[in-house]
Design an enzyme around this catalytic site. Structure first.
Site, short mmCIF file in Angstrom:
data_model
loop_
_atom_site.label_atom_id
_atom_site.label_comp_id
_atom_site.label_asym_id
_atom_site.label_seq_id
_atom_site.Cartn_x
_atom_site.Cartn_y
_atom_site.Cartn_z
N LYS A 280 0.83 -1.20 0.00
CA LYS A 280 0.00 0.00 0.00
C LYS A 280 0.87 1.25 0.00
O LYS A 280 1.99 1.23 0.51
CB LYS A 280 -0.87 0.04 1.26
CG LYS A 280 -1.93 -1.02 1.40
CD LYS A 280 -2.66 -0.84 2.73
CE LYS A 280 -3.70 -1.93 2.96
NZ LYS A 280 -4.87 -1.76 2.08
N ARG A 354 -10.13 -11.49 2.38
CA ARG A 354 -11.06 -12.50 1.88
C ARG A 354 -10.45 -13.90 1.94
O ARG A 354 -11.17 -14.89 2.04
CB ARG A 354 -11.49 -12.14 0.46
CG ARG A 354 -10.39 -12.17 -0.58
CD ARG A 354 -10.73 -11.40 -1.84
NE ARG A 354 -10.75 -9.96 -1.59
CZ ARG A 354 -11.03 -9.04 -2.52
NH1 ARG A 354 -11.33 -9.42 -3.76
NH2 ARG A 354 -11.03 -7.76 -2.23
#
Length: 510
Positions: A280, A354
């Site tokens: 990120k 996820r």
């Protein structure tokens, strides 16, 4: 990590108050501000109303005014709390009362005891006022030095809350007890999410849960990295393998003998998310200690269900890992064999939540619950679609709508979203069963579509049991408030969806 020092909550008559401040409500009517209390003597109420113009009182949401006590009112300080617009009958909504109570109590930090004479003439209104007050009496100071905490003592949260209500004790006491339990659960989530990742990582998170629940009827089972490897939890292990702090899976269970149903909850617990090899930008990491808010929520909901002795079996699954870049981290194009046997091609290591959730969903649905709900700070796309205050709810239509209705009843903002079948095609992998990344557009729903693939995925093919109803709650936006505090919502961790899920579980008992 989890503060046990919460405010006391009692019902009082006006003449029995021991508090040093009294909160009364003011709404916005068609002809101006309206005082919302029958508890004050008539002369005091008239004097208050006469002061509105001088003080600039409008009755708007989050508006708070202080003034000296009046004759016939046994407190030295009066606080006017705005509740916003009133309905056609001149009444404030439950959520407006909750928010006004929170704003007033938050503004009174440093005051030991506060009484509230907001409308509390029904159990629902009493619950709203009590919940708002408890949630407003929050601050996180656990990681300040002793010296700094001492200096901040003059602005510590309110410690004693008294609610003025005409309800008899037999009616009021259960309402106040529930408000205290649920408020404590919300604040426990805030404590965990606000804790620095230097202190909260998978092992310490698991330890904190076990320690907190040690004296409760909730059972705790922890998978360390060796047990995860032995039992094939490939998703959790893969996401955690780049960190020197190994992952954990925690199962907690409230199992009353008279359970009317079995609800499973799954929570994403990425204790810090750098994005992994798909790193990120620095600015995007600043709030990533909050990426475990889903797991904290699941812990708090099970804890509250047990404390309230709700006759529903509730199992909570906390999938805990730290997503770090290193020489051992997973790479884009790696293939993971998940718990239950499905394979996943990793297209982006920043779509890690996820993956850990998928393992836990398989484990949760292997136990044949009546429904499974997962909670996660899953996608930035949730903020794009719904902003920072609404939770996105997806899944099977009936359970999705049940969750949205529970949120509405709790005064939390949630919005049901579709899961179009065509989204599955964007998750196609040429080398594995499924990819962890789909198309850019509809990212919140695509992530939920990935999760849906793992509901019941661990059951044998000859298992003819009905498919487990499933819903997904994406709390990426509302779980962490980067703006100014408002109502009962502080800056930073919010504890969103605890009240919704407790209410949903209680509904299953009925």
């Amino acid at each position: 990590m989890i503060t046990l020092d919460r405010p006391t909550l009692t019902a009082r008559a006006l003449e029995d108050l021991t508090a040093s401040a009294l909160v009364v409500g003011v709404g916005t009517g068609p002809d101006g501000p309206v005082l919302l209390t029958d508890a004050l003597p008539a002369e005091a109420a008239t004097a208050l109303e006469a002061s509105f113009e001088l003080l600039g009182v409008r009755g708007a949401e989050d508006e708070v005014h202080r003034l000296p006590g009046l004759g016939g009112v046994p407190v030295p300080l009066l606080v006017l709390a705005g509740v916003g617009g009133l309905d056609d009958d001149g009444e404030a909504s439950d959520e407006s009362l909750r928010r006004a109570a929170g704003a007033a109590v938050r503004s009174l930090a440093g005051t030991d005891a506060v009484a509230l004479a907001l409308p509390a003439d029904t159990p629902a209104r009493l619950a709203a006022v009590a919940e708002g007050a408890v949630l407003g009496a929050y601050a996180f100071t656990a990681q300040k030095s002793e010296c700094a905490r001492a200096e901040a003592d003059s602005s510590r949260p309110v410690r004693e809350l008294e609610v003025v209500t005409p309800l008899a004790a037999a009616d009021a006491d259960p309402v106040l007890r529930r408000a205290a339990v649920v408020g404590d659960a919300v604040c426990a989530v805030r404590d965990l999410v606000n804790t620095a990742p230097s202190h909260l990582y998978p092992a310490t998170f698991a330890d904190a849960v076990a320690e907190d629940l040690a004296d409760s009827p909730v059972s705790v089972d922890v998978w360390d990295e060796d047990r995860l490897r032995a039992e094939g939890f490939g998703g959790i292990l893969a996401i955690g393998q780049g960190s020197s702090r190994p992952p954990r899976l925690v199962r907690i269970e409230h199992a009353p003998a008279d359970a009317a149903a079995h609800i499973a909850l799954v929570g994403k617990g990425i204790t810090f998310d750098t994005g992994g090899i798909s790193l990120k930008p620095a600015a995007s990491m600043m709030t990533m200690k909050s990426d475990m808010a889903g797991a904290a929520t699941v812990f708090a909901v099970v804890r509250a269900a047990a404390a309230l002795d709700v006759p529903v079996k509730v199992t909570g699954w906390l999938a805990l890992a730290e997503n770090m870049p290193s020489g051992t981290a997973i790479r884009p194009s790696d293939v993971i064999t998940m718990y239950g046997g499905k394979t996943v091609e990793v297209m982006n290591t920043d779509a890690e939540g996820r993956v850990v959730m998928a393992d836990a969903l398989v484990a949760a649905t292997n136990e044949h619950p009546d429904a499974v709900l997962d909670v996660a700070t899953l996608t930035g796309a949730q903020l794009v679609a719904l902003g920072v205050r609404h939770t996105g709810v997806m899944g099977d239509d009936a359970l999705r709508d049940e969750a949205v209705a529970a949120a509405d009843a709790a005064g939390e903002l949630a919005w049901g979203m579709p899961l179009p079948e065509q989204l599955r095609a964007s998750l196609t992998s040429r080398v594995a069963d499924i990819s962890n990344m789909g198309d850019r557009f509809g990212g919140m729903m695509t992530a939920a579509t990935f999760l849906r693939e793992f509901v019941d995925a661990g059951r044998p093919q000859d298992d003819d049991a009905a498919r487990t109803p499933w819903a997904h709650l994406d709390i990426a936006g509302p779980s962490f408030n980067e703006s100014a505090a408002y109502g009962y919502t502080p800056q930073d961790a919010t504890g969103v969806m605890v009240r919704t899920l407790v209410g949903l579980i209680e509904g299953r008992a009925r």
